[in-house]
Design a protein around this motif. Structure first.
Motif, PDB file in Angstrom:
ATOM      1  N   LYS A 238      45.088  44.271  34.305  1.00 48.23           N
ATOM      2  CA  LYS A 238      44.363  44.310  35.584  1.00 48.23           C
ATOM      3  C   LYS A 238      45.311  44.034  36.745  1.00 48.23           C
ATOM      4  O   LYS A 238      45.257  44.704  37.787  1.00 48.23           O
ATOM      5  CB  LYS A 238      43.236  43.276  35.550  1.00 48.23           C
ATOM      6  N   ASP A 239      46.191  43.060  36.573  1.00 46.31           N
ATOM      7  CA  ASP A 239      47.135  42.720  37.637  1.00 46.31           C
ATOM      8  C   ASP A 239      48.088  43.887  37.915  1.00 46.31           C
ATOM      9  O   ASP A 239      48.368  44.200  39.078  1.00 46.31           O
ATOM     10  CB  ASP A 239      47.929  41.477  37.229  1.00 46.31           C
ATOM     11  N   LEU A 240      48.571  44.537  36.877  1.00 50.10           N
ATOM     12  CA  LEU A 240      49.453  45.694  37.057  1.00 50.10           C
ATOM     13  C   LEU A 240      48.756  46.809  37.832  1.00 50.10           C
ATOM     14  O   LEU A 240      49.345  47.431  38.732  1.00 50.10           O
ATOM     15  CB  LEU A 240      49.904  46.225  35.694  1.00 50.10           C
TER      16      LEU A 240
ATOM     17  N   TRP B 236      42.320  35.364  40.491  1.00 47.43           N
ATOM     18  CA  TRP B 236      41.983  36.463  39.581  1.00 47.43           C
ATOM     19  C   TRP B 236      40.539  36.918  39.766  1.00 47.43           C
ATOM     20  O   TRP B 236      40.041  37.745  39.017  1.00 47.43           O
ATOM     21  CB  TRP B 236      42.206  36.022  38.133  1.00 47.43           C
ATOM     22  N   ILE B 237      39.855  36.372  40.758  1.00 44.61           N
ATOM     23  CA  ILE B 237      38.444  36.719  40.936  1.00 44.61           C
ATOM     24  C   ILE B 237      38.305  38.039  41.699  1.00 44.61           C
ATOM     25  O   ILE B 237      39.163  38.414  42.489  1.00 44.61           O
ATOM     26  CB  ILE B 237      37.683  35.604  41.668  1.00 44.61           C
TER      27      ILE B 237
ATOM     28  N   HIS C 177      39.697  35.090  49.158  1.00 44.64           N
ATOM     29  CA  HIS C 177      40.870  35.053  48.276  1.00 44.64           C
ATOM     30  C   HIS C 177      40.593  35.744  46.941  1.00 44.64           C
ATOM     31  O   HIS C 177      40.757  35.151  45.873  1.00 44.64           O
ATOM     32  CB  HIS C 177      41.302  33.607  48.056  1.00 44.64           C
ATOM     33  N   THR C 178      40.197  37.007  46.993  1.00 48.74           N
ATOM     34  CA  THR C 178      40.008  37.758  45.751  1.00 48.74           C
ATOM     35  C   THR C 178      41.351  38.246  45.228  1.00 48.74           C
ATOM     36  O   THR C 178      42.370  38.237  45.944  1.00 48.74           O
ATOM     37  CB  THR C 178      39.084  38.959  45.966  1.00 48.74           C
ATOM     38  N   HIS C 179      41.358  38.698  43.995  1.00 52.80           N
ATOM     39  CA  HIS C 179      42.576  39.215  43.353  1.00 52.80           C
ATOM     40  C   HIS C 179      43.136  40.415  44.123  1.00 52.80           C
ATOM     41  O   HIS C 179      44.329  40.479  44.422  1.00 52.80           O
ATOM     42  CB  HIS C 179      42.235  39.605  41.910  1.00 52.80           C
ATOM     43  N   SER C 180      42.258  41.346  44.485  1.00 55.25           N
ATOM     44  CA  SER C 180      42.713  42.534  45.208  1.00 55.25           C
ATOM     45  C   SER C 180      43.199  42.182  46.612  1.00 55.25           C
ATOM     46  O   SER C 180      44.194  42.731  47.105  1.00 55.25           O
ATOM     47  CB  SER C 180      41.602  43.585  45.274  1.00 55.25           C
TER      48      SER C 180
END
Length: 395
Positions: free
Chosen positions: A31-33, A192-193, A366-369
């Motif tokens: 997901k992070d990639l 990571w949310i 402060h979401t992941h995206s």
């Protein structure tokens, strides 16, 4: 929206699997990639790659904009392969304009090799500091642990000094490790949310005060996470507590649960994602008694669901948790104060609801995206401002 058009190299210790002609990543890392690719036109990842079938839940890295440069899996014998690692990173750095790495990883950060090479080859160097696992616990560590921590600290400060841009996940990291930085630096909280993970203000209000007031500890069951402190606090409190996780203190947790079966349970871990968030919704507060200065991810997760936290006053925690606004702060390693605060949290559920609503507002941006987008915008701006590019001075 793609912000970065320059060839971008990410050098990290996180391992991939190669099987069936494809590369596979652990779900959260996958997901992070993919979120990197939302802001970067073409990304190359240099990391350890292990040949063989991946775990069942791993996902294929199939985006055509992602290239993989694999090196052999790391271990203590990797020191014998340093020349091959240097050659692989030297060649990869030469093909890219922006080099992104970190200063954490086992048995040593690959960033230690990538940083001087990027500097020598006059590349724009990005360092993200998300952890300080190398630091020894104050007064409780062996001479070897303290010596190792000192070595890591010295090398990592030097790496940050050479960086063109440094991102720190806590204010404490920016103040401490970041004081050696010559380039751009900023605080960029790790998250990571997703937007879908954040419970609405209306839903939190409608949930109101829970009929059963229970507290939750969710994390590794180890001493550095403060689990021994938690177990002593449970013995001194009447609060109902569920303990979720795995680790070398799981048997000790079970022993406490057997002594207090009416109010203490040891639960199996719940996979990270929707099921975990729904689990958080059942609790009046989450306990974060960690002794290290890292910032546990559980704080962000709890805030997203409007759940306040009882957190130890470590530098990683107090950067996110304000006492009696988003939860409660207690002194690290103080089981009596933790016990008193656990009892207080159970006795005053209306305060917990207020703190939970405040916490939800604190974490919503402060979401992941959003984290990836902000970092990419900073990198793109700083890269442009520094043209023609000159590396940071070494001394």
């Amino acid at each position: 929206m793609v912000l970065i058009k320059q060839p971008y190299l990410l050098v990290l210790n996180i391992e991939l699997a190669k099987w069936g002609g494809r590369y596979w990543a652990e779900p959260l890392w996958h997901k992070d990639l993919m979120l990197h690719l939302a802001n970067i036109d073409a990304l190359t990842l240099l990391c350890p790659v292990r040949e063989g079938p991946p775990p069942q839940d791993w996902l294929a890295c199939s985006d055509s904009r992602l290239s993989i440069v694999g090196v052999r899996p790391l271990g203590y014998s990797s020191v014998l392969r340093i020349p091959q690692l240097v050659a692989a990173i030297w060649n990869a750095v030469g093909r890219h304009e922006i080099i992104h790495t970190g200063v954490a990883g086992w048995p040593f950060p690959i960033g230690w090799v990538a940083v001087p090479i990027a500097w020598l080859r006059r590349r724009f160097l990005v360092i993200v500091v998300e952890s300080s696992f190398w630091r020894a616990a104050s007064g409780k560590s062996s001479p070897w642990a303290r010596a190792k921590a000192g070595l890591f600290e010295t090398i990592n400060r030097f790496c940050i000094r050479l960086a063109s841009a440094s991102f720190f996940t806590t204010e404490a990291y920016a103040t401490d490790l970041g004081r050696s930085a010559h380039g751009f630096k900023t605080v960029s909280p790790a998250s990571w949310i997703d937007d879908s993970s954040i419970l609405s203000h209306a839903a939190i209000t409608a949930r109101g005060v829970r009929a059963e007031q229970r507290l939750l500890y969710a994390g590794r069951l180890t001493a550095e996470k403060g689990v021994n402190v938690l177990l002593q606090a449970i013995e001194r409190s009447d609060a109902a507590v569920d303990i979720m996780g795995d680790g070398d203190l799981r048997d000790a947790c079970r022993a406490v649960a057997e002594r207090h079966p009416q109010r203490v349970q040891v639960l199996a871990p719940v996979p990270y994602g929707p099921a975990f968030y729904e689990t958080l919704d059942r609790y009046a507060a989450v306990i974060v008694p960690t002794l290290s200065d890292e910032q546990p991810r559980i704080i962000v997760d709890a805030f997203a669901r409007g759940v306040p936290v009882i957190a130890s006053a470590t530098s990683g925690n107090v950067g996110f948790v304000t006492h009696q606004r988003y939860g409660w702060i207690v002194q690290p390693d103080d089981c009596d104060q933790l016990a008193e605060t656990m009892t207080q949290a159970i006795a005053d559920p209306s305060a917990g609801l207020t703190y939970g609503l405040n916490a939800r507002e604190r974490i919503a941006p402060h979401t992941h995206s959003a984290m990836h987008a902000r970092r990419a915008a900073d990198i793109a701006r700083e890269f442009t401002l520094r043209l023609p590019f000159k590396p940071q001075r070494a001394l």
